[in-house]
Scaffold this motif. Structure first.
Motif, short mmCIF file in Angstrom:
data_model
loop_
_atom_site.label_atom_id
_atom_site.label_comp_id
_atom_site.label_asym_id
_atom_site.label_seq_id
_atom_site.Cartn_x
_atom_site.Cartn_y
_atom_site.Cartn_z
N UNK A 1 0.80 -0.90 -0.52
CA UNK A 1 -0.43 -0.17 -0.71
C UNK A 1 1.31 1.38 0.59
N UNK A 2 2.00 1.40 0.65
CA UNK A 2 2.49 2.28 1.10
C UNK A 2 3.58 3.08 -0.37
N UNK A 3 3.87 2.00 -1.41
CA UNK A 3 3.78 2.29 -2.64
C UNK A 3 2.87 2.75 -3.82
N UNK A 4 1.39 2.69 -3.62
CA UNK A 4 0.65 2.63 -4.39
C UNK A 4 0.11 4.50 -3.69
N UNK A 5 0.31 4.84 -2.58
CA UNK A 5 0.06 6.00 -1.74
C UNK A 5 1.10 7.26 -2.49
N UNK A 6 1.52 7.29 -3.24
CA UNK A 6 2.12 8.37 -4.00
C UNK A 6 1.07 9.95 -4.35
N UNK A 7 1.84 10.16 -4.94
CA UNK A 7 1.13 11.46 -4.91
C UNK A 7 0.31 11.71 -6.32
N UNK A 8 -0.06 10.56 -7.27
CA UNK A 8 -1.08 10.31 -7.54
C UNK A 8 -1.56 9.26 -7.46
N UNK A 9 -1.80 7.99 -6.64
CA UNK A 9 -2.41 6.83 -6.62
C UNK A 9 -2.84 6.61 -7.90
N UNK A 10 -2.10 6.67 -8.89
CA UNK A 10 -2.36 5.71 -9.88
C UNK A 10 -2.90 4.04 -9.57
N UNK A 11 -3.93 3.72 -9.66
CA UNK A 11 -4.01 2.97 -9.72
C UNK A 11 -4.79 1.80 -11.13
N UNK A 12 -3.73 2.10 -12.59
CA UNK A 12 -3.63 1.41 -13.18
C UNK A 12 -2.79 -0.57 -13.37
#
Length: 666
Positions: free
Chosen positions: A399-410
């Motif tokens: 989750x920590x790698x997903x929760x960046x500035x964009x939260x791009x879920x592609x």
């Protein structure tokens, strides 16, 4: 007077839309449009039927055509009333509650629906009614969920079996029907359109043993199930809604993860679905890919990820569902259980590699995709993340790698970054081996295409397929439908379709349900001739069935010619039927494809066999060239993916000086 569109004329005559357009351009006597618009003209049905008869075009004679003609004879409003009154009972279909002339018409429609449902299935009957009823009503952003996608979504819901299921935008009922097939015990739905409410109700009443609860209303603005929680929610919400009630619903209690911006209606549907879940239950939604990346939805996406409410994002390849030009995504969401630990990983699945592998001849192997996705999801959900990480297809991201500035879920973003270098290298090696094998086979076959010489000039006498059939030298077998019948036992058979004919692979075909009374089994030696033209030329690719094809069922759009082997060589006939002269004859035809008009020369059997031998080699050459092309595409795809994802690097031999610039032309 009954009106029909160009699309309905094509169905009536059994031709393509392009053929109808050709008729309108080339025939001055084709009926003029009496209503509609330039983009969607409407024609008088009686005039069209008369014109088709005068020009020798056989009009489709089926219950579905009769039903379509019947509903076309009245205004859409009356059809809507009939749909609302129509019911499926133990004694059949009935429509009660209408008076006078409308009552008699409703009874006539009910009888036509019964015949159509018995012959072609409930879906065809109900959709025919709905098509007419929906004319003049807005349907922007509303798409039908394909049965294969609906099945995948249903089986992804962990607690759907023996659960009560809600679809808050039930549309045509595909998802609720799939839920019933997966074991749901209660079906609930809501839709803003009365037509869709009746459409779903009729389908579920007829094809399930359950009594559905389908309600009318806008689920976001007027939630018919407010306060009710379900064991599963399935939804394919409308896309791109501009006025979904963002202002009026600003203080709504459903927005646990953030107030959806006006331009993020899909995230309102996501939270609506979660609000209707029991703790620990799943919602599975089909969403456009922009929902995973739009900046305005970043905060809500972050909250869904941070709380563990979003469990998986599955990317589908373009062409699997409407809108066809984009790759939709399946989101699996789970209502958090109070006090439970938040999961620290999120599953991403990219089915594009699977779809390309399965597509082959422009088809999608849904069994492969469904089984692979379900296996990966269940392994991940069971805490077996290692098993879930299938190289090139899925990745479990922290989750920590997903929760960046964009939260791009592609999904592709995470799947590509997790590629295993060894696995990718192995895939490239396998692909190169298949390419080398296909290239070697192609070279070998090309060398065998010999045995011709210049001709001084041939003057042949030709005969048509119709002539040969009338003299008993061949039998023309037309394809028949292979759908299920409610009152007849069915079995699952291998069905040969037009693409199967072109591939030339023995024992190819798609497993489908067939009526024994209508299933026509293919025999070795039959000439298989598609009614549809190939993509690269205007011709058709015919082939002769081999022993491995025997027992398969003749599929739609495929004709079979069964020849007398003592007088005709099958490959000789197949070769000439797809020759230049017959291609030209069928390319310019404005009526449906008719094999009876194709011609072959009159030759002794011994000479036929010489032609047949080279025609067979040419067919094998074409098929092998196609396999080599596909193998080359796989090499390019795997290697490009590996290089761009950082799993592969060029070695020292690939320096700039080693490339012969200008020698390879695009």
């Amino acid at each position: 007077m009954p009106e029909v569109s160009a699309a309905e004329i094509s169905r009536l005559a059994g031709v393509t839309r392009a053929t109808v357009s050709n008729w309108r351009r080339r025939h001055d006597d084709f009926p003029q449009a009496i209503a509609g618009t330039d983009a969607r003209p409407l024609f008088d049905l009686n005039q069209v039927q008369g014109w088709l008869s005068e020009h020798g075009v056989e009009v489709s004679d089926s219950p579905a055509s009769d039903l379509r003609t019947l509903v076309r004879s009245r205004e859409p409003e009356l059809v809507r009333q009939v749909m609302k009154a129509l019911r499926r009972s133990e004694d059949g279909w009935v429509a009660s509650g209408l008076g006078g002339e409308e009552s008699a018409y409703a009874a006539e429609v009910a009888e036509a629906v019964a015949r159509t449902a018995e012959r072609d299935g409930t879906r065809v009957a109900v959709d025919t009614l709905a098509e007419r009823a929906m004319e003049g009503t807005p349907a922007t952003g509303v798409y039908t969920t394909p049965a294969e996608v609906a099945k995948l979504m249903a089986v992804l819901s962990a607690k759907l079996a023996a659960a009560d299921v809600l679809d808050p935008a039930c549309g045509s009922g595909s998802l609720l029907l799939a839920a019933a097939a997966a074991g749901a015990t209660e079906l609930h739905g809501q839709d803003v359109s009365q037509i869709q409410v009746d459409r779903t109700r009729l389908l579920l009443e007829a094809d399930t043993e359950l009594q559905p609860d389908i309600r009318l209303g806008d689920s976001l603005m007027a939630d018919a199930f407010s306060g009710h929680r379900f064991g599963s929610v399935l939804c394919n919400p409308p896309y791109g809604q501009r006025d979904w009630g963002s202002g009026e619903l600003a203080l709504d209690t459903r927005w646990d993860y953030g107030l959806p911006p006006r331009g993020e209606p899909e995230l309102a549907w996501v939270q609506h679905a979660i609000a209707h879940l029991e703790p620990g239950a799943d919602a599975v939604l089909l969403l456009p890919p922009a929902v995973a990346t739009r900046p305005s939805g970043r905060k809500i996406r972050a909250n869904l990820v941070r709380t563990g409410a979003l469990r998986a994002v599955i990317g589908l390849t373009p062409g699997t569902a409407q809108p066809w030009h984009i790759g939709l995504q399946i989101w699996i969401l789970r209502r958090p259980v109070p006090g439970a630990a938040v999961p620290d990983e999120l599953l991403f699945v990219d089915t594009t590699p699977l779809s390309k592998e399965a597509a082959g001849e422009d088809r999608v192997d849904w069994d492969l995709i469904t089984n692979s996705v379900v296996q990966v999801w269940r392994a991940f959900d069971a805490g077996e993340a290692d098993r879930a990480e299938v190289s090139g297809m899925a990745a479990a991201a922290r989750l920590v790698n997903v929760l960046d500035d964009e939260v791009d879920l592609t999904p592709a973003r995470y799947v590509r970054s997790s590629l295993d270098a060894g696995a990718v290298s192995h895939q490239v090696g396998d692909a190169m081996s298949r390419l080398a094998s296909a290239a070697s086979e192609l070279t070998s076959l090309a060398a065998e295409v010999t045995g011709w010489s210049e001709a001084a000039g041939k003057s042949w006498r030709f005969v048509t397929v119709a002539d040969l059939a009338s003299h008993g030298q061949l039998e023309w077998i037309r394809a028949r439908p292979t759908g299920a019948d409610r009152n007849e036992a069915t079995d699952t058979r291998r069905v040969l379709t037009a693409p199967d004919v072109a591939t030339g692979n023995p024992a190819s075909g798609t497993m489908a349900t067939a009526r024994p009374s209508e299933a026509i089994e293919v025999r070795a030696g039959d000439i298989l001739l598609p009614a549809v033209r190939s993509d690269r030329s205007a011709g058709r690719t015919a082939r002769v069935a081999v022993a491995e094809d025997a027992g398969a069922v003749l599929g739609p759009h495929v004709h079979a010619l069964r020849v007398d082997g003592e007088r005709l060589d099958p490959w000789f006939v197949a070769g000439f039927l797809t020759g230049a002269e017959n291609v030209s004859a069928t390319r310019t035809s404005t009526v449906r494809f008719d094999p009876s008009r194709l011609r072959v020369p009159v030759l002794p059997l011994s000479e036929q066999q010489r032609y047949g031998a080279i025609f067979r080699r040419l067919f094998l050459l074409r098929v092998t060239a196609g396999r080599a092309f596909t193998a080359a595409e796989h090499v390019i795809e795997h290697m490009t993916t590996g290089l761009t994802a950082g799993a592969l690097v060029p070695d020292d031999s690939m320096d700039a000086g080693s490339i012969a610039v200008g020698k390879v032309r695009p």
